[in-house]
Design a protein around this motif. Structure first.
Motif, PDB file in Angstrom:
ATOM      1  N   ALA A 245      33.283  22.769  32.377  1.00 30.51           N
ATOM      2  CA  ALA A 245      33.855  23.718  33.339  1.00 30.51           C
ATOM      3  C   ALA A 245      35.161  24.320  32.834  1.00 30.51           C
ATOM      4  N   PRO A 246      35.224  25.637  32.744  1.00 32.87           N
ATOM      5  CA  PRO A 246      36.528  26.267  32.477  1.00 32.87           C
ATOM      6  C   PRO A 246      37.374  26.208  33.758  1.00 32.87           C
ATOM      7  N   ASP A 247      38.608  26.672  33.680  1.00 29.42           N
ATOM      8  CA  ASP A 247      39.466  26.633  34.874  1.00 29.42           C
ATOM      9  C   ASP A 247      38.972  27.603  35.939  1.00 29.42           C
ATOM     10  N   PHE A 248      38.477  28.755  35.502  1.00 31.49           N
ATOM     11  CA  PHE A 248      38.041  29.792  36.443  1.00 31.49           C
ATOM     12  C   PHE A 248      36.810  30.502  35.912  1.00 31.49           C
ATOM     13  N   VAL A 249      36.037  31.036  36.852  1.00 34.31           N
ATOM     14  CA  VAL A 249      35.040  32.033  36.473  1.00 34.31           C
ATOM     15  C   VAL A 249      35.527  33.353  37.053  1.00 34.31           C
ATOM     16  N   PHE A 250      35.722  34.329  36.193  1.00 40.75           N
ATOM     17  CA  PHE A 250      36.051  35.677  36.654  1.00 40.75           C
ATOM     18  C   PHE A 250      34.739  36.442  36.833  1.00 40.75           C
ATOM     19  N   VAL A 251      34.689  37.258  37.884  1.00 38.82           N
ATOM     20  CA  VAL A 251      33.486  38.060  38.130  1.00 38.82           C
ATOM     21  C   VAL A 251      33.892  39.522  38.281  1.00 38.82           C
ATOM     22  N   GLY A 252      33.247  40.385  37.508  1.00 36.30           N
ATOM     23  CA  GLY A 252      33.540  41.818  37.638  1.00 36.30           C
ATOM     24  C   GLY A 252      33.242  42.549  36.353  1.00 36.30           C
ATOM     25  N   GLY A 253      33.637  43.804  36.311  1.00 39.71           N
ATOM     26  CA  GLY A 253      33.423  44.628  35.125  1.00 39.71           C
ATOM     27  C   GLY A 253      33.867  46.049  35.419  1.00 39.71           C
ATOM     28  N   SER A 254      33.956  46.846  34.366  1.00 36.61           N
ATOM     29  CA  SER A 254      34.392  48.229  34.558  1.00 36.61           C
ATOM     30  C   SER A 254      33.389  49.000  35.395  1.00 36.61           C
ATOM     31  N   TYR A 255      32.105  48.670  35.192  1.00 35.68           N
ATOM     32  CA  TYR A 255      31.051  49.308  35.980  1.00 35.68           C
ATOM     33  C   TYR A 255      30.053  48.224  36.350  1.00 35.68           C
ATOM     34  N   VAL A 256      29.874  48.002  37.657  1.00 39.49           N
ATOM     35  CA  VAL A 256      28.915  46.991  38.097  1.00 39.49           C
ATOM     36  C   VAL A 256      28.026  47.599  39.172  1.00 39.49           C
ATOM     37  N   ASN A 257      26.738  47.446  39.007  1.00 39.05           N
ATOM     38  CA  ASN A 257      25.780  48.024  39.942  1.00 39.05           C
ATOM     39  C   ASN A 257      25.128  46.946  40.820  1.00 39.05           C
ATOM     40  N   SER A 258      25.134  45.711  40.329  1.00 42.20           N
ATOM     41  CA  SER A 258      24.461  44.619  41.055  1.00 42.20           C
ATOM     42  C   SER A 258      25.321  44.140  42.216  1.00 42.20           C
TER      43      SER A 258
ATOM     44  N   VAL B  49      36.074  30.825  41.724  1.00 44.35           N
ATOM     45  CA  VAL B  49      35.606  32.169  41.344  1.00 44.35           C
ATOM     46  C   VAL B  49      36.704  33.186  41.678  1.00 44.35           C
ATOM     47  N   VAL B  50      37.093  33.946  40.686  1.00 46.14           N
ATOM     48  CA  VAL B  50      38.151  34.946  40.854  1.00 46.14           C
ATOM     49  C   VAL B  50      37.559  36.323  40.578  1.00 46.14           C
ATOM     50  N   LEU B  51      37.736  37.223  41.507  1.00 44.94           N
ATOM     51  CA  LEU B  51      37.240  38.592  41.310  1.00 44.94           C
ATOM     52  C   LEU B  51      38.137  39.335  40.332  1.00 44.94           C
ATOM     53  N   PHE B  52      37.478  40.037  39.424  1.00 48.43           N
ATOM     54  CA  PHE B  52      38.186  40.838  38.416  1.00 48.43           C
ATOM     55  C   PHE B  52      37.552  42.227  38.505  1.00 48.43           C
ATOM     56  N   PRO B  53      37.888  42.973  39.563  1.00 48.63           N
ATOM     57  CA  PRO B  53      37.088  44.155  39.899  1.00 48.63           C
ATOM     58  C   PRO B  53      37.491  45.411  39.131  1.00 48.63           C
ATOM     59  N   GLY B  54      36.478  46.171  38.758  1.00 55.89           N
ATOM     60  CA  GLY B  54      36.720  47.455  38.104  1.00 55.89           C
ATOM     61  C   GLY B  54      37.062  48.546  39.107  1.00 55.89           C
ATOM     62  N   ASN B  55      36.707  48.306  40.362  1.00 53.67           N
ATOM     63  CA  ASN B  55      37.051  49.264  41.424  1.00 53.67           C
ATOM     64  C   ASN B  55      36.828  48.595  42.779  1.00 53.67           C
ATOM     65  N   ALA B  56      37.158  49.349  43.852  1.00 57.55           N
ATOM     66  CA  ALA B  56      37.138  48.781  45.204  1.00 57.55           C
ATOM     67  C   ALA B  56      35.748  48.306  45.624  1.00 57.55           C
ATOM     68  N   SER B  57      34.698  48.894  45.067  1.00 56.52           N
ATOM     69  CA  SER B  57      33.342  48.524  45.494  1.00 56.52           C
ATOM     70  C   SER B  57      32.974  47.118  45.049  1.00 56.52           C
ATOM     71  N   GLN B  58      33.756  46.551  44.158  1.00 53.30           N
ATOM     72  CA  GLN B  58      33.431  45.206  43.664  1.00 53.30           C
ATOM     73  C   GLN B  58      34.124  44.102  44.456  1.00 53.30           C
ATOM     74  N   PHE B  59      34.735  44.449  45.572  1.00 47.52           N
ATOM     75  CA  PHE B  59      35.360  43.400  46.385  1.00 47.52           C
ATOM     76  C   PHE B  59      34.274  42.562  47.059  1.00 47.52           C
ATOM     77  N   SER B  60      34.506  41.256  47.115  1.00 46.82           N
ATOM     78  CA  SER B  60      33.613  40.369  47.865  1.00 46.82           C
ATOM     79  C   SER B  60      34.450  39.278  48.508  1.00 46.82           C
TER      80      SER B  60
ATOM     81  N   LEU C 204      41.979  39.178  41.796  1.00 48.84           N
ATOM     82  CA  LEU C 204      43.049  39.805  41.011  1.00 48.84           C
ATOM     83  C   LEU C 204      43.162  41.236  41.537  1.00 48.84           C
ATOM     84  N   PHE C 205      44.279  41.525  42.192  1.00 53.56           N
ATOM     85  CA  PHE C 205      44.497  42.857  42.771  1.00 53.56           C
ATOM     86  C   PHE C 205      45.158  43.677  41.667  1.00 53.56           C
ATOM     87  N   LEU C 206      44.283  44.322  40.874  1.00 57.83           N
ATOM     88  CA  LEU C 206      44.720  44.909  39.609  1.00 57.83           C
ATOM     89  C   LEU C 206      45.358  46.280  39.765  1.00 57.83           C
ATOM     90  N   SER C 207      46.508  46.438  39.159  1.00 58.95           N
ATOM     91  CA  SER C 207      47.097  47.780  39.029  1.00 58.95           C
ATOM     92  C   SER C 207      47.117  48.116  37.550  1.00 58.95           C
TER      93      SER C 207
END
Ligand code: 1GP
Length: 254
Positions: free
Chosen positions: A44-57, A74-85, A92-95
């Motif tokens: 197990a790593p410390d975290f699993v990041f989930v996201g991408g620059s473009y995600v359709n699933s 599980v930490v969200l690493f979103p490419g845009n607002a549609s990837q929030f869960s 990660l609230f990325l700027s």
């Protein structure tokens, strides 16, 4: 709430380096998803990041599946607002502070703010800095921003410090997913030696030597995506390396 940021700060205080595995829900499916989950169960790593620059699933069901199988935060690493869960443990609230596109400095934040607030998810404000990794990255293309040239140490540093001064809780130095060259260790060191907030580094890390360079240069958390997609067994190698690295560091204090 798990308070992952507090955990990051505690680890940082003890100089304990951390590892995150980045999973892109579009790519991590079927056989690859099963072998990735098997590898995560083993090591197990410390975290699993989930996201991408473009995600359709759909992100929700992807996180559900992950959380049914493994206990890793599980930490969200979103490419845009549609990837929030709301299913994730933190966001990660990325700027995108290396860029000058208001959409990724405030636009997507406004779009997702109320849903994020209502969900009660832990939010980690992150100053995201894109550095040239040797090719045009998906984030560069999708965000309509330019990366900072990798030799422009002072611009990267000034950007990171501006992030810290404007209240970001972490800085993320990103060479871009699948980068030819990861963020140079001298550059990481230049930033970490001037910052008092945790530094995350990702993009193009394929070997334990890359992790070592990144940790030696003062990064707190390394993120690996593409390499483990190519070969999920690398998860065990990277997790073990990070553990051993931390043990060696501790022994050197005795
Ligand atoms: C990308 O930092 C991550 O945002 C990971 O990059 O896929 O190249 O490991 P890689």
């Amino acid at each position: 709430m798990k308070n992952l940021y507090k955990q990051i700060l505690i680890n940082r205080e003890y100089n304990k380096k951390m590892l995150a595995v980045l999973l892109d829900p579009d790519r991590c499916q079927g056989k690859l998803m099963s072998s990735t989950i098997a590898a995560l169960k083993l090591s197990a790593p410390d975290f699993v990041f989930v996201g991408g620059s473009y995600v359709n699933s759909p992100i929700d069901s992807f996180i559900d599946l992950l959380q049914e199988e493994v206990q890793i935060p599980v930490v969200l690493f979103p490419g845009n607002a549609s990837q929030f869960s709301p299913k994730a443990d933190a966001l990660l609230f990325l700027s995108l502070i290396s860029g000058r596109n208001p959409e990724f400095l405030i636009g997507q934040h406004v779009t997702s703010a109320l849903a994020i607030k209502q969900s009660g998810i832990e939010v980690i404000p992150a100053g995201y800095i894109l550095i040239d990794g040797g090719k045009v990255s998906a984030v560069e293309y999708m965000s309509h921003t330019r990366s900072i040239p990798r030799e422009k140490k002072e611009i990267v540093l000034a950007t990171a410090v501006a992030g810290e001064l404007s209240g970001q809780h972490v800085v993320y130095l990103e060479a871009g997913s699948g980068a030819i060259q990861p963020v140079p260790k001298e550059l990481i060191n230049h930033v970490t030696s001037h910052l008092s907030i945790p530094v995350i580094v990702g993009g193009g890390m394929k070997t334990t030597q890359h992790l070592k360079d990144c940790f030696d240069a003062g990064a707190d958390l390394a993120v690996v995506g593409n390499a483990i997609e190519q070969n999920p067994d690398l998860i065990t190698q990277f997790v073990n390396f990070t553990k051993e690295y931390n043990q060696k560091k501790n022994f050197s204090f005795i």
